[in-house]
Design a protein around this motif. Structure first.
Motif, PDB file in Angstrom:
ATOM      1  N   THR A  61       0.843  -1.191   0.000  1.00 47.84           N
ATOM      2  CA  THR A  61       0.000   0.000   0.000  1.00 47.84           C
ATOM      3  C   THR A  61       0.880   1.243   0.000  1.00 47.84           C
ATOM      4  OG1 THR A  61      -0.061   0.160   2.414  1.00 47.84           O
ATOM      5  CG2 THR A  61      -1.803  -1.146   1.371  1.00 47.84           C
ATOM      6  N   SER A  62       0.256   2.383  -0.217  1.00 46.04           N
ATOM      7  CA  SER A  62       0.873   3.677   0.044  1.00 46.04           C
ATOM      8  C   SER A  62       0.003   4.316   1.117  1.00 46.04           C
ATOM      9  CB  SER A  62       0.920   4.546  -1.217  1.00 46.04           C
ATOM     10  OG  SER A  62       1.735   5.682  -1.019  1.00 46.04           O
ATOM     11  N   THR A  79      -1.884  -3.120  -3.765  1.00 43.01           N
ATOM     12  CA  THR A  79      -1.153  -3.289  -5.008  1.00 43.01           C
ATOM     13  C   THR A  79       0.085  -4.133  -4.694  1.00 43.01           C
ATOM     14  OG1 THR A  79      -0.089  -2.099  -6.830  1.00 43.01           O
ATOM     15  CG2 THR A  79       0.111  -1.124  -4.651  1.00 43.01           C
ATOM     16  N   SER A  82       4.655  -0.817  -3.893  1.00 44.20           N
ATOM     17  CA  SER A  82       4.476   0.636  -3.862  1.00 44.20           C
ATOM     18  C   SER A  82       5.831   1.323  -3.700  1.00 44.20           C
ATOM     19  CB  SER A  82       3.546   1.043  -2.719  1.00 44.20           C
ATOM     20  OG  SER A  82       4.200   0.898  -1.464  1.00 44.20           O
ATOM     21  N   GLU A 133       3.574   7.040  -7.260  1.00 44.98           N
ATOM     22  CA  GLU A 133       3.300   6.559  -5.909  1.00 44.98           C
ATOM     23  C   GLU A 133       3.180   5.036  -5.877  1.00 44.98           C
ATOM     24  OE1 GLU A 133       0.533   7.832  -2.088  1.00 44.98           O
ATOM     25  OE2 GLU A 133       0.360   8.865  -4.014  1.00 44.98           O
ATOM     26  N   TRP A 134       2.750   4.476  -7.003  1.00 42.39           N
ATOM     27  CA  TRP A 134       2.593   3.035  -7.119  1.00 42.39           C
ATOM     28  C   TRP A 134       3.450   2.527  -8.264  1.00 42.39           C
ATOM     29  CZ3 TRP A 134      -1.514   6.432  -6.361  1.00 42.39           C
ATOM     30  CH2 TRP A 134      -2.147   6.339  -5.111  1.00 42.39           C
ATOM     31  N   HIS A 150       5.637   8.552  -0.814  1.00 39.95           N
ATOM     32  CA  HIS A 150       6.459   8.155  -1.966  1.00 39.95           C
ATOM     33  C   HIS A 150       7.674   9.065  -2.139  1.00 39.95           C
ATOM     34  CE1 HIS A 150       3.422  10.971  -3.097  1.00 39.95           C
ATOM     35  NE2 HIS A 150       3.665  10.983  -4.396  1.00 39.95           N
TER      36      HIS A 150
END
Length: 350
Positions: A61-62, A79, A82, A133-134, A150
């Motif tokens: 995750t973020s 996701t 990250s 970010e991802w 991030h």
């Protein structure tokens, strides 16, 4: 809640940073390195290979942010890989590798770490010019989110530096985009912006965020505030207090950048605001275990006094001026605005 498998690994870096700032090799051997090694082993054992051949954290995750999945247009948090998680992974593995090299131990594990680092996905720049970010270039649900997770590579780590020009510019654009959409609205988020701006060597912007922190997110008793919640109308979060103090020190002294010969460079007054015309600071701690006093007049350096915490050579930078100072632990060294010795000529300068 937030799914995060790496808080222990991140906390392990505190021991490494303690070594960086005290240069005590016995502490490194007895305490910091064993904890770092354990964190690195956990990471190496739990990374998985994704469809692109990268080794990633999954699920990932973020923190507290969501993205829009293009296939269905819905918001998601989970996701793989990250930027937040992979930055922590890179920092833990790199620090562990450095520690093992300093102690000359675990040669086989050094090779395993090096091989793993080669398969970590790089920090990427998205189509809009910001740090992704991802791992995929997803659109964020909240472009003005309060987190800057991030950008850990810019601060507190040193994975994004002025030498990495593309990432450095992208980091600035990332902050600009967050602020354009309302970011930085909590005390601790504003404190983070002070530190990030200092790492970008933008003293005037760092000072602006410090002023806004005091104006908008500070109670009369100087406690940091959080926006009111329904059940708790007055919230104190010490993150803003500690973060702002850290930001001020980052404006005046930085030492996170390693030179090619693995020495920490002392960066003097890297983000001094125009409004701070005359001043001085005493007792700042730099990596390498050194204590540093700095004074300035008319927005320009006057003198540096360094109390050496270790033997060796210290690279020193003030704007476009550079020098190297050879030190002996316990020695006192004075440099003028040209980074020349203002002591007797017996001191050895490279």
């Amino acid at each position: 809640g937030v799914l995060d498998p790496l808080p222990g690994a991140w906390m392990a870096l505190t021991f490494w940073q303690h070594y960086e700032f005290n240069a005590d090799k016995q502490f490194l051997a007895d305490h910091a390195y064993p904890i770092l090694k354990g964190a690195a082993q956990f990471i190496v054992d739990t990374l998985v290979e994704d469809e692109s051949g990268y080794l990633v954290v999954s699920p990932s995750t973020s923190p507290e942010n969501t993205y829009v999945l293009p296939s269905d247009g819905k918001p998601y948090r989970l996701t793989r890989g990250s930027t937040y998680h992979m930055t922590i992974v890179r920092e833990v593995l790199t620090s562990t590798l450095h520690g093992s090299q300093l102690l000359d131990v675990d040669a086989d594990f050094q090779k395993q770490i090096s091989m793993t680092l080669e398969r970590i996905p790089p920090t990427k720049i998205g189509a809009n010019g910001t740090i992704q970010e991802w791992i995929e270039d997803y659109e964020e649900v909240n472009a003005g989110h309060r987190h800057f997770s991030h950008l850990l590579g810019l601060h507190p780590f040193a994975q994004i530096t002025p030498q990495d020009s593309d990432l450095f510019v992208a980091a600035q654009r990332t902050i600009d985009r967050r602020l354009k959409h309302g970011g930085g609205h909590t005390g601790w988020s504003r404190a983070s912006l002070i530190n990030l701006s200092a790492r970008l060597r933008d003293g005037n912007t760092a000072d602006k965020h410090l002023t806004k922190l005091l104006q908008q997110s500070t109670y009369p008793n100087l406690f940091d505030s959080h926006p009111p919640l329904d059940d708790y109308p007055l919230i104190f979060q010490i993150d803003g207090n500690f973060g702002a103090t850290a930001g001020v020190t980052e404006m005046l002294l930085q030492s996170q950048v390693l030179t090619p010969d693995q020495r920490y460079e002392l960066d003097i007054l890297p983000a001094l605001p125009d409004a701070w015309i005359d001043g001085s600071i005493r007792g700042l701690r730099a990596r390498g275990g050194h204590e540093v006093n700095i004074s300035w007049q008319d927005n320009a350096l006057s003198e540096i006094v360094i109390y050496a915490g270790s033997d060796g050579v210290i690279p020193i930078r003030y704007h476009n001026k550079r020098t190297k100072l050879r030190t002996m632990k316990g020695g006192t060294y004075r440099l003028n605005s040209d980074l020349q010795s203002s002591d007797t000529p017996e001191h050895d300068y490279d």
